[in-house]
Design a protein around this motif. Structure first.
Motif, PDB file in Angstrom:
ATOM      1  N   SER A  65      -5.848   4.514   0.542  1.00 22.67           N
ATOM      2  CA  SER A  65      -5.932   3.300   1.360  1.00 22.67           C
ATOM      3  C   SER A  65      -4.650   3.098   2.174  1.00 22.67           C
ATOM      4  CB  SER A  65      -6.247   2.076   0.507  1.00 22.67           C
ATOM      5  OG  SER A  65      -5.161   1.718  -0.302  1.00 22.67           O
ATOM      6  N   MET A  66      -3.497   3.440   1.608  1.00 23.15           N
ATOM      7  CA  MET A  66      -2.254   3.327   2.378  1.00 23.15           C
ATOM      8  C   MET A  66      -2.276   4.280   3.567  1.00 23.15           C
ATOM      9  SD  MET A  66       0.808   2.759  -0.369  1.00 23.15           S
ATOM     10  CE  MET A  66       0.387   4.045  -1.527  1.00 23.15           C
ATOM     11  N   ARG A  67      -2.667   5.533   3.308  1.00 26.59           N
ATOM     12  CA  ARG A  67      -2.744   6.526   4.384  1.00 26.59           C
ATOM     13  C   ARG A  67      -3.726   6.050   5.466  1.00 26.59           C
ATOM     14  NH1 ARG A  67      -1.241  11.549   4.509  1.00 26.59           N
ATOM     15  NH2 ARG A  67      -1.082  11.728   2.252  1.00 26.59           N
ATOM     16  N   ARG A  68      -4.884   5.573   5.051  1.00 21.60           N
ATOM     17  CA  ARG A  68      -5.901   5.109   6.002  1.00 21.60           C
ATOM     18  C   ARG A  68      -5.372   3.954   6.851  1.00 21.60           C
ATOM     19  NH1 ARG A  68      -8.979   0.904   5.747  1.00 21.60           N
ATOM     20  NH2 ARG A  68      -8.658   0.614   3.516  1.00 21.60           N
ATOM     21  N   ARG A  69      -4.706   2.997   6.214  1.00 20.64           N
ATOM     22  CA  ARG A  69      -4.175   1.849   6.959  1.00 20.64           C
ATOM     23  C   ARG A  69      -3.186   2.297   8.033  1.00 20.64           C
ATOM     24  NH1 ARG A  69      -5.337  -3.180   5.199  1.00 20.64           N
ATOM     25  NH2 ARG A  69      -6.139  -3.377   3.088  1.00 20.64           N
ATOM     26  N   ALA A  70      -2.322   3.242   7.683  1.00 22.71           N
ATOM     27  CA  ALA A  70      -1.328   3.714   8.651  1.00 22.71           C
ATOM     28  C   ALA A  70      -1.992   4.481   9.797  1.00 22.71           C
ATOM     29  CB  ALA A  70      -0.295   4.591   7.949  1.00 22.71           C
ATOM     30  N   ILE A  71      -2.865   5.398   9.457  1.00 29.38           N
ATOM     31  CA  ILE A  71      -3.489   6.258  10.465  1.00 29.38           C
ATOM     32  C   ILE A  71      -4.415   5.470  11.381  1.00 29.38           C
ATOM     33  CG2 ILE A  71      -5.104   8.193  10.739  1.00 29.38           C
ATOM     34  CD1 ILE A  71      -3.648   9.459   8.306  1.00 29.38           C
ATOM     35  N   GLU A  72      -5.117   4.475  10.841  1.00 28.98           N
ATOM     36  CA  GLU A  72      -6.038   3.677  11.658  1.00 28.98           C
ATOM     37  C   GLU A  72      -5.370   3.002  12.837  1.00 28.98           C
ATOM     38  OE1 GLU A  72      -7.998   0.921   9.057  1.00 28.98           O
ATOM     39  OE2 GLU A  72      -9.621   2.320   8.605  1.00 28.98           O
ATOM     40  N   ILE A  73      -4.089   2.693  12.714  1.00 26.45           N
ATOM     41  CA  ILE A  73      -3.396   2.034  13.832  1.00 26.45           C
ATOM     42  C   ILE A  73      -2.445   2.983  14.546  1.00 26.45           C
ATOM     43  CG2 ILE A  73      -3.697  -0.287  12.903  1.00 26.45           C
ATOM     44  CD1 ILE A  73      -0.796  -0.215  11.995  1.00 26.45           C
TER      45      ILE A  73
END
Length: 144
Positions: free
Chosen positions: A111-119
C-alpha cells in the motif's frame, strides 16, 4: 454513520486539515514514542501548501512505516526525516532486525508503494548494512 466516517478518514485524515502535515506527523511520532520506541525526526518547521494527494500519501506512508517498525522490526530506535526540494522526500529508518530474505511483501509495504507510485513518486525499501530497514519515498510536489 461509522462506516462513512471510516471511509472519509481513509481518503484524507482530518488531522491534515486540522494541524497540517508537519504537525500531523509529529502527532504520529508522539503516539509511537509512547510505546517505548526511541523516535527522532528531522522535519521542516513549516511547509508551503502542498497538493492534497501528496499530503495524504505522505501521512499514510509515515503512519504505515512507523506501524511496521513497531510491529515487525523489534527496533529500539527509529528516525524519520522529511526534506523538500523539487519533491517531498521522506526517509524512515530503524535499527531492527530488517526484512528476512524469504519475506513475502505484505499489505503495508504494497500500500505504501502504491500510494507513492499513484501520484508519480518513488518508493524503495532497503536493508541497512548496520542492521535495520530504511524506507525512502519521494513525492512530486508540482504537476506536469
Amino acid at each position: 454513520t461509522d462506516d462513512i466516517r471510516r471511509l472519509v478518514h481513509g481518503l484524507r485524515p482530518p488531522v491534515l486539515d486540522d494541524l497540517g502535515l508537519v504537525e500531523a506527523i509529529r502527532r504520529l511520532i508522539t503516539q509511537v514514542a509512547r510505546s517505548g520506541l526511541d523516535v527522532t525526526a528531522s522535519l521542516p518547521d513549516t511547509l508551503a501548501p502542498l497538493p492534497a494527494a501528496v499530503e495524504t500519501a505522505c501521512y499514510f506512508i509515515c503512519q504505515e512505516s512507523l506501524n511496521n517498525v513497531l510491529r515487525h522490526a523489534q527496533a529500539s530506535y527509529c528516525h524519520l526525516e522529511m526534506r523538500i526540494s523539487d519533491a517531498l522526500c521522506l526517509s524512515i529508518e530503524d535499527d531492527g532486525v530488517g526484512i528476512p530474505a524469504k519475506h513475502h511483501t505484505g499489505i503495508g509495504l504494497l500500500s505504501m508503494r502504491r500510494r507513492a507510485i499513484e501520484i508519480g513518486g518513488t518508493f524503495a525499501v532497503t536493508i541497512r548494512p548496520e542492521g535495520g530497514t530504511r524506507v525512502d519515498v519521494c513525492l512530486p510536489i508540482e504537476g506536469d
